[in-house]
Motif scaffolding. Sequence first.
Motif, PDB file in Angstrom:
ATOM      1  N   ARG A 184       4.063  -4.115  -4.505  1.00  0.00           N
ATOM      2  CA  ARG A 184       3.808  -5.226  -5.430  1.00  0.00           C
ATOM      3  C   ARG A 184       2.886  -6.246  -4.761  1.00  0.00           C
ATOM      4  O   ARG A 184       3.325  -7.038  -3.928  1.00  0.00           O
ATOM      5  CB  ARG A 184       5.137  -5.859  -5.851  1.00  0.00           C
ATOM      6  N   PHE A 185       1.627  -6.206  -5.150  1.00  0.00           N
ATOM      7  CA  PHE A 185       0.586  -6.988  -4.491  1.00  0.00           C
ATOM      8  C   PHE A 185       0.157  -8.190  -5.331  1.00  0.00           C
ATOM      9  O   PHE A 185       0.098  -8.115  -6.559  1.00  0.00           O
ATOM     10  CB  PHE A 185      -0.646  -6.118  -4.221  1.00  0.00           C
ATOM     11  N   ALA A 186      -0.167  -9.285  -4.634  1.00  0.00           N
ATOM     12  CA  ALA A 186      -0.740 -10.471  -5.275  1.00  0.00           C
ATOM     13  C   ALA A 186      -2.008 -10.852  -4.531  1.00  0.00           C
ATOM     14  O   ALA A 186      -2.174 -10.516  -3.351  1.00  0.00           O
ATOM     15  CB  ALA A 186       0.257 -11.625  -5.254  1.00  0.00           C
ATOM     16  N   TYR A 187      -2.896 -11.557  -5.232  1.00  0.00           N
ATOM     17  CA  TYR A 187      -4.131 -12.017  -4.600  1.00  0.00           C
ATOM     18  C   TYR A 187      -4.214 -13.532  -4.727  1.00  0.00           C
ATOM     19  O   TYR A 187      -4.054 -14.088  -5.812  1.00  0.00           O
ATOM     20  CB  TYR A 187      -5.364 -11.382  -5.259  1.00  0.00           C
ATOM     21  N   LEU A 188      -4.480 -14.194  -3.595  1.00  0.00           N
ATOM     22  CA  LEU A 188      -4.644 -15.649  -3.556  1.00  0.00           C
ATOM     23  C   LEU A 188      -6.118 -15.960  -3.345  1.00  0.00           C
ATOM     24  O   LEU A 188      -6.654 -15.795  -2.246  1.00  0.00           O
ATOM     25  CB  LEU A 188      -3.796 -16.258  -2.437  1.00  0.00           C
ATOM     26  N   SER A 189      -6.791 -16.368  -4.427  1.00  0.00           N
ATOM     27  CA  SER A 189      -8.231 -16.637  -4.374  1.00  0.00           C
ATOM     28  C   SER A 189      -8.516 -18.027  -3.823  1.00  0.00           C
ATOM     29  O   SER A 189      -7.644 -18.904  -3.828  1.00  0.00           O
ATOM     30  CB  SER A 189      -8.841 -16.539  -5.779  1.00  0.00           C
ATOM     31  N   GLY A 190      -9.780 -18.210  -3.401  1.00  0.00           N
ATOM     32  CA  GLY A 190     -10.209 -19.527  -2.950  1.00  0.00           C
ATOM     33  C   GLY A 190     -10.569 -20.404  -4.132  1.00  0.00           C
ATOM     34  O   GLY A 190      -9.964 -21.446  -4.357  1.00  0.00           O
ATOM     35  N   THR A 191     -11.542 -19.980  -4.932  1.00  0.00           N
ATOM     36  CA  THR A 191     -11.911 -20.700  -6.155  1.00  0.00           C
ATOM     37  C   THR A 191     -12.226 -19.692  -7.242  1.00  0.00           C
ATOM     38  O   THR A 191     -12.677 -18.576  -6.969  1.00  0.00           O
ATOM     39  CB  THR A 191     -13.152 -21.596  -5.941  1.00  0.00           C
ATOM     40  N   LYS A 192     -12.021 -20.075  -8.482  1.00  0.00           N
ATOM     41  CA  LYS A 192     -12.252 -19.169  -9.603  1.00  0.00           C
ATOM     42  C   LYS A 192     -13.722 -18.805  -9.763  1.00  0.00           C
ATOM     43  O   LYS A 192     -14.048 -17.728 -10.250  1.00  0.00           O
ATOM     44  CB  LYS A 192     -11.734 -19.792 -10.908  1.00  0.00           C
ATOM     45  N   HIS A 237       7.930 -17.597  -5.900  1.00  0.00           N
ATOM     46  CA  HIS A 237       9.034 -17.987  -6.780  1.00  0.00           C
ATOM     47  C   HIS A 237       8.922 -17.321  -8.150  1.00  0.00           C
ATOM     48  O   HIS A 237       9.935 -16.981  -8.771  1.00  0.00           O
ATOM     49  CB  HIS A 237       9.083 -19.511  -6.948  1.00  0.00           C
ATOM     50  N   ARG A 238       7.687 -17.146  -8.648  1.00  0.00           N
ATOM     51  CA  ARG A 238       7.534 -16.625  -9.999  1.00  0.00           C
ATOM     52  C   ARG A 238       7.289 -15.124 -10.070  1.00  0.00           C
ATOM     53  O   ARG A 238       7.361 -14.534 -11.154  1.00  0.00           O
ATOM     54  CB  ARG A 238       6.388 -17.346 -10.710  1.00  0.00           C
ATOM     55  N   ALA A 239       6.972 -14.507  -8.951  1.00  0.00           N
ATOM     56  CA  ALA A 239       6.673 -13.069  -8.972  1.00  0.00           C
ATOM     57  C   ALA A 239       7.336 -12.379  -7.790  1.00  0.00           C
ATOM     58  O   ALA A 239       7.360 -12.920  -6.681  1.00  0.00           O
ATOM     59  CB  ALA A 239       5.163 -12.846  -8.945  1.00  0.00           C
ATOM     60  N   LYS A 240       7.843 -11.206  -8.031  1.00  0.00           N
ATOM     61  CA  LYS A 240       8.490 -10.436  -6.971  1.00  0.00           C
ATOM     62  C   LYS A 240       7.436  -9.565  -6.277  1.00  0.00           C
ATOM     63  O   LYS A 240       7.305  -8.374  -6.561  1.00  0.00           O
ATOM     64  CB  LYS A 240       9.612  -9.578  -7.543  1.00  0.00           C
ATOM     65  N   VAL A 241       6.676 -10.193  -5.384  1.00  0.00           N
ATOM     66  CA  VAL A 241       5.646  -9.455  -4.673  1.00  0.00           C
ATOM     67  C   VAL A 241       6.060  -9.248  -3.220  1.00  0.00           C
ATOM     68  O   VAL A 241       6.839 -10.034  -2.668  1.00  0.00           O
ATOM     69  CB  VAL A 241       4.292 -10.194  -4.728  1.00  0.00           C
ATOM     70  N   ASP A 242       5.559  -8.180  -2.639  1.00  0.00           N
ATOM     71  CA  ASP A 242       5.878  -7.918  -1.235  1.00  0.00           C
ATOM     72  C   ASP A 242       4.609  -7.845  -0.363  1.00  0.00           C
ATOM     73  O   ASP A 242       4.676  -7.420   0.789  1.00  0.00           O
ATOM     74  CB  ASP A 242       6.716  -6.638  -1.075  1.00  0.00           C
ATOM     75  N   ALA A 243       3.470  -8.249  -0.939  1.00  0.00           N
ATOM     76  CA  ALA A 243       2.234  -8.318  -0.157  1.00  0.00           C
ATOM     77  C   ALA A 243       1.292  -9.330  -0.823  1.00  0.00           C
ATOM     78  O   ALA A 243       1.148  -9.332  -2.044  1.00  0.00           O
ATOM     79  CB  ALA A 243       1.557  -6.957  -0.068  1.00  0.00           C
TER      80      ALA A 243
END
Length: 332
Positions: A184-192, A237-243
Amino acid sequence: MLEMNKRRITSKELAKLAGVSSATISRAFSPDSRIGSATRDRILAVAREYGYQPNAIARSLNNQRSRLVALVVNAIGNPCEAEEQQLLVHRLQERQLLPIILCCADHDDRLQLMRLASTYQVDHVVVFSDMVSMQDAVDIFHTTKPIIVSFEPLDNEKVSSIRIDGSAAADEIIDKIVGDGKKRFAYLSGTKSSWIDKLRRKWFADALAKRGLALQAEAFGDYSYDSGFKEAVLLLHRAKVDAIICGNDVMAIGARDAARRVLGKNTPDDIAIVGQDGIAMAAWDCNDLTTLSLDHVAFIDAVVELIERHDAELEGPHSITLTCTARWGSTA
């Protein structure tokens, strides 16, 4: 002579005092000009005695070279940009070139900032910032050949570019993390709006797609530690991600600290954290970050190479592609 000391003397007056021609005066103050060391030393000694300083602006009008290089950057406080800019400034100074640094991140009228720099008739312009339109930069600096360090598509015969390809390194990183059981992956961007971040995100999204996976969540920071910390807390808190794949190393360090200190998650067992850039701070023992890394020395070498190609008036446009590598740490 006393009267002469009260004002700035001219090059013609200095030539008369030193007993040489005006052309010899000009060569004495040009580091790459051929002139005997004894003659240069005599001229410089007389110049010091009478307070003479050459007028670089006037000289640039004569030889149509200002020896100025405009560097259009986002900010100088970002560790990645600071490391690269320091390397480049030193390399430019070695070549008797002087940088003009334009910081766009906190400037409301970025176009006016570039227009101001263009009035100095810069010899070269290197655009690192992804906060300005590449076409605007090309239009404003129309008297030179810009060097673009960006992923924004721009088809212009006057523009040289440095492209970064991190797809293979992203695939290697995803392969390792998925192999460790993360799904379960998430991406944290710098700017849109960042073209750079969009392409970086695509490298990892494509690598996940090859394995039947996809990014399940996304958040947006501003490349700072604080935004990485804050957004990681909200994200977890809002998503069950593991990476979490982060748009740069600084946000990744913030995300790692948030996971550990606020949520009590360990890396990489509970959650994998990956950064991008490969800044020196990422390799510190206290951080030991896994990151998609760019060789910053090779990067600056490429910028300097393009400047030298322009100086040599070689036909262009010129393009150099650099590849990233995976630098492994304890966070993934």
